[in-house]
Motif scaffolding. Structure first.
Motif, PDB file in Angstrom:
ATOM      1  N   ALA A 110      15.631  42.575  33.010  1.00  0.00           N
ATOM      2  CA  ALA A 110      16.731  42.317  32.081  1.00  0.00           C
ATOM      3  C   ALA A 110      16.261  41.642  30.807  1.00  0.00           C
ATOM      4  N   SER A 111      17.100  41.728  29.788  1.00  0.00           N
ATOM      5  CA  SER A 111      16.780  41.174  28.472  1.00  0.00           C
ATOM      6  C   SER A 111      17.177  39.717  28.365  1.00  0.00           C
ATOM      7  N   GLY A 112      16.227  38.922  27.859  1.00  0.00           N
ATOM      8  CA  GLY A 112      16.537  37.568  27.454  1.00  0.00           C
ATOM      9  C   GLY A 112      16.795  37.546  25.953  1.00  0.00           C
ATOM     10  N   THR A 113      16.390  36.487  25.305  1.00  0.00           N
ATOM     11  CA  THR A 113      16.567  36.363  23.861  1.00  0.00           C
ATOM     12  C   THR A 113      15.408  37.046  23.132  1.00  0.00           C
ATOM     13  N   GLY A 114      15.516  37.145  21.799  1.00  0.00           N
ATOM     14  CA  GLY A 114      14.426  37.657  20.984  1.00  0.00           C
ATOM     15  C   GLY A 114      14.190  39.141  21.098  1.00  0.00           C
TER      16      GLY A 114
ATOM     17  N   ILE B   6      19.684  33.623  28.825  1.00  0.00           N
ATOM     18  CA  ILE B   6      19.143  32.933  27.653  1.00  0.00           C
ATOM     19  C   ILE B   6      17.961  32.032  27.991  1.00  0.00           C
ATOM     20  N   GLY B   7      17.475  32.104  29.214  1.00  0.00           N
ATOM     21  CA  GLY B   7      16.420  31.182  29.646  1.00  0.00           C
ATOM     22  C   GLY B   7      15.016  31.613  29.288  1.00  0.00           C
ATOM     23  N   TYR B   8      14.851  32.803  28.715  1.00  0.00           N
ATOM     24  CA  TYR B   8      13.519  33.267  28.336  1.00  0.00           C
ATOM     25  C   TYR B   8      13.645  34.275  27.205  1.00  0.00           C
ATOM     26  N   SER B   9      12.501  34.582  26.594  1.00  0.00           N
ATOM     27  CA  SER B   9      12.469  35.555  25.509  1.00  0.00           C
ATOM     28  C   SER B   9      11.877  36.867  26.007  1.00  0.00           C
TER      29      SER B   9
END
Length: 308
Positions: free
Chosen positions: A200-204, A221-224
């Protein structure tokens, strides 16, 4: 064997689904290296008419500017417009073959940030092919800057500035339609569900960018970038909606497979069977069509809640 010939076997074996995965990968956060190592110029030589485009959004921009006659080849992520598919394919943007690029005798290369690998770029440098690296950023200003950078690179800054202004206006209008939404949906973008493991997608990432532009909130939101999630992380995120690329063949994820996943089943998205599928390049390309993609995603997230 030419690069184009070698790619035919891959295309036949993997068909549309594999192409869509290759399209997505460069839309993650650009990795270090690649073209950042090359000798960069701000513009191609005046009158450059044999240009290789590396990056789907760059190809779309060139067509939107009416400059497609300059193109002699494109990379495998350049799937739109349909006319671009008739151009020679020099390979995946992060696994370029310098022989494939040089075989079309280019007088310039426009490449999206993160293209490579470095070894291929070094060969192209030694061949003295002028290269312009186009920055990639997953927000509205990043799209505008990309268009103006392409225009500058091909010696058409005024044409590009006019088009960039139109695209900026379209993006602003698209973002405004969710201005009145109070209860923002939490969206989980799933890239794959191999063996029941959720990638799955995080940030960035482009997925994070398009979710925010459409008025949603990224559930992770816990990782990029993109990572595999534990079941606990999925359940804790409690997404309202799952967002995925619309694929065919072996890489498709049907609803029974998705909603039978124990972690997904324990979320509002799973309980209410809420999933949105969209074309990968359209959704994540961050180019001329992104404003339309933002509107489409917003409508599917919020329906009657939005302001048209």
């Amino acid at each position: 064997m030419s690069l184009r010939t070698s790619r035919r076997g891959i295309a036949r074996a993997s068909a549309i689904g594999f192409t869509l995965v290759l399209t997505l990968v460069p839309l993650l956060a650009p990795p270090p290296g690649g073209l950042a190592m090359a000798s960069q110029v701000e513009a191609l030589p005046s009158g450059a008419q044999r240009v290789v485009s590396v990056g789907g959004s760059i190809t779309e921009i060139l067509y939107a500017l009416g400059e497609e006659d300059r193109l002699v080849a494109r990379d495998s992520t350049s799937l739109y417009p349909q006319e671009a598919l008739s151009l020679p394919d020099v390979g995946y943007m992060r696994a370029l073959s310098p022989e494939g690029v040089l075989s079309v005798n280019p007088d310039g290369i426009l490449a999206l940030e993160g293209s490579g690998p470095p070894e291929a770029i070094q060969v192209l440098e030694k061949a003295s092919v002028p290269m312009v690296v186009i920055p990639e950023r997953f927000d509205s200003q990043g799209i505008v800057d990309k268009i103006t950078a392409v225009g500058q690179a091909i010696g058409e800054p005024e044409k590009a500035e006019a088009f960039a202004a139109k695209v900026a206006g379209d993006l602003d209008a698209a973002k405004k339609i969710t201005a009145g939404v109070e209860d923002r949906k939490k969206v989980l973008f799933i890239l794959s569900l191999q063996g029941g493991k959720i990638l799955a997608s995080g940030t960035g990432s482009a997925a994070n960018g398009i979710i925010e532009l459409a008025g949603g909130e990224n559930a992770i939101i816990g990782y990029s970038g993109y990572k595999q999630l534990t079941d606990e992380a999925v359940i804790e995120a409690q997404p309202d909606v799952v967002l995925m690329m619309d694929r065919e063949g072996d890489l498709s994820i049907d609803e029974n497979e998705l909603f039978s996943n124990p972690a997904i089943a324990a979320t509002p998205a799973g309980m209410n069977r809420q999933v949105i599928r969209m074309d990968g390049l359209y959704l994540l390309g961050f180019g001329p069509r992104t404003a339309a993609a933002v509107k489409d995603l917003a409508v599917r997230l919020y329906g009657d809640e939005i302001t048209n």
